[in-house]
Design an enzyme around this catalytic site. Structure first.
Site, PDB file in Angstrom:
ATOM      1  N   TYR A  61       0.840  -1.197   0.000  1.00 36.31           N
ATOM      2  CA  TYR A  61       0.000   0.000   0.000  1.00 36.31           C
ATOM      3  C   TYR A  61       0.875   1.247   0.000  1.00 36.31           C
ATOM      4  O   TYR A  61       1.628   1.500   0.944  1.00 36.31           O
ATOM      5  CB  TYR A  61      -0.935   0.032   1.199  1.00 36.31           C
ATOM      6  CG  TYR A  61      -1.984  -1.063   1.252  1.00 36.31           C
ATOM      7  CD1 TYR A  61      -2.276  -1.846   0.126  1.00 36.31           C
ATOM      8  CD2 TYR A  61      -2.686  -1.323   2.411  1.00 36.31           C
ATOM      9  CE1 TYR A  61      -3.231  -2.845   0.175  1.00 36.31           C
ATOM     10  CE2 TYR A  61      -3.657  -2.325   2.472  1.00 36.31           C
ATOM     11  CZ  TYR A  61      -3.913  -3.087   1.357  1.00 36.31           C
ATOM     12  OH  TYR A  61      -4.858  -4.086   1.411  1.00 36.31           O
ATOM     13  N   ALA A 217     -17.637  -3.007  -2.628  1.00 36.59           N
ATOM     14  CA  ALA A 217     -17.324  -3.150  -4.057  1.00 36.59           C
ATOM     15  C   ALA A 217     -16.688  -1.881  -4.617  1.00 36.59           C
ATOM     16  O   ALA A 217     -17.090  -1.370  -5.663  1.00 36.59           O
ATOM     17  CB  ALA A 217     -18.577  -3.514  -4.848  1.00 36.59           C
TER      18      ALA A 217
END
Length: 354
Positions: A61, A217
């Protein structure tokens, strides 16, 4: 906030985990957010006040910047109250062939680098971030076991593995007496329910509990998107973030409409909270990883932990999103119903009721 034991272990984790992919904002991860150290401290405190006891990050990340920010944001008091999870598999800087994968070489180097960035002496939960088909699972497990014995990691999990990948790793762990994965971090939402075919039944059967990443999502189930209305600006989708794939846009909008409908039945509830609360009703799901670009989004997401859906709510969400049975499951539903296990019923029970 509720707490659940993870797999066949004595570790208890909150039903919501704070995801930190938004910390940093370097490279492609800038599309998801750019939370700095001050913002990270604020969001960590918000999560802890709501009862969250785990932070989830990854060395990839923002090329390690997310871990660095967490290291700066966590003082000793915060660190002692939280479980810290990170991941290994992808390169974070050096692009040479051995600085990736799940070889002993890469795992040991990556773990040491994560510990340094996180400013801690141990990682409570270490995830294999993605399958490595070129490294023997025995090598990966032996390296992880050595790290456990050295006190540098506590528990092991896998992420983005297929069912046979997980079984291969479990078999090797059991045969050699090595550290055994107790959880899987997977993508699973009302919009993407593929995990129900293999991963969730396997998890229930083998004690490999599910942690859910990107549970909205990528924002598609947040309530920002509506049929016939312009898509919002400033989102990861607008920045061409390509996860998750949407194969049927109209089916997605059908789900969104039901999310709004169910939310209207609960005072103050939002579609995002309903989507998260539905996940918490699913068998085999231990914790849902929620991250946020803004404090307002995090505040909204954290409230999902206290939203209780009715049976009618769940059935309506099921009806609009349940995927069809693939082979051999449709055959099992019609011919094996007399001898199904609890693990089988994770997928098949709704179809048997019909």
């Amino acid at each position: 906030m509720k707490y659940h034991l993870v797999g066949h272990s004595g570790l208890k984790v909150s039903t919501l985990t704070l995801g930190t992919m938004t910390f940093g904002g370097k490279g492609n991860f800038a599309k998801t957010g750019n939370t700095d150290v001050a913002g990270a401290r604020r969001q960590i405190d918000m999560a802890m006040d709501a009862g969250v006891n785990m932070l989830d990050t990854a060395d990839i990340y923002s090329s390690g910047e997310s871990e660095e920010i967490i290291g700066e944001a966590l003082d000793a008091a915060r660190r002692n109250k939280l479980l810290l999870a990170t991941k290994v598999r992808f390169p974070t800087g050096d692009k040479s062939p051995n600085e990736r994968g799940l070889s002993r070489h890469h795992i040991v180097k990556a773990c040491e680098a994560s510990l340094k960035r996180l400013k801690t002496d141990h990682i409570d939960f270490y995830w294999c971030h993605e399958w490595d088909g070129q490294t023997p699972v025995e090598e990966t497990l032996a390296a992880m076991d050595d790290l456990r014995r050295a006190g540098k990691i506590g528990y092991l999990g896998v992420s983005n593995y297929s069912g046979w990948h997980i079984m291969k790793m479990l078999s090797a762990a059991d045969a050699s007496g090595l550290i055994r994965p107790i959880a899987q971090q997977i993508h699973y939402t009302l919009q993407a329910r593929e995990a129900e075919y293999e991963l969730l039944p396997l998890g229930v059967d083998q004690g490999v509990d599910a942690f859910i990443w990107s549970p909205l999502a990528g924002g598609l189930l947040s309530g920002k998107y509506r049929r016939g209305k312009p898509e919002p600006e400033g989102t990861r989708k607008a920045a061409h973030w390509d996860e998750p794939p949407v194969r049927d846009v109209e089916a997605l909008y059908d789900i969104i409409e039901v999310l709004f409908k169910v939310a209207e039945r609960h005072e103050g509830a939002t579609p995002a909270q309903v989507a998260l609360a539905w996940l918490l009703t699913r068998p085999g799901v231990t914790s849902v990883v929620v991250g946020a670009r803004t404090d307002a989004q995090l505040t909204d997401n954290l409230k999902a932990a206290t939203l209780v859906l009715s049976e009618d709510d769940v059935e309506e969400l099921e009806k609009v999103s349940r995927p069809p049975l693939l082979y051999p499951y449709w055959h099992q539903a019609s011919t094996a119903a007399d001898r199904l296990s609890d693990s089988d019923l994770v997928l098949l029970e709704p179809f048997l009721k019909k």
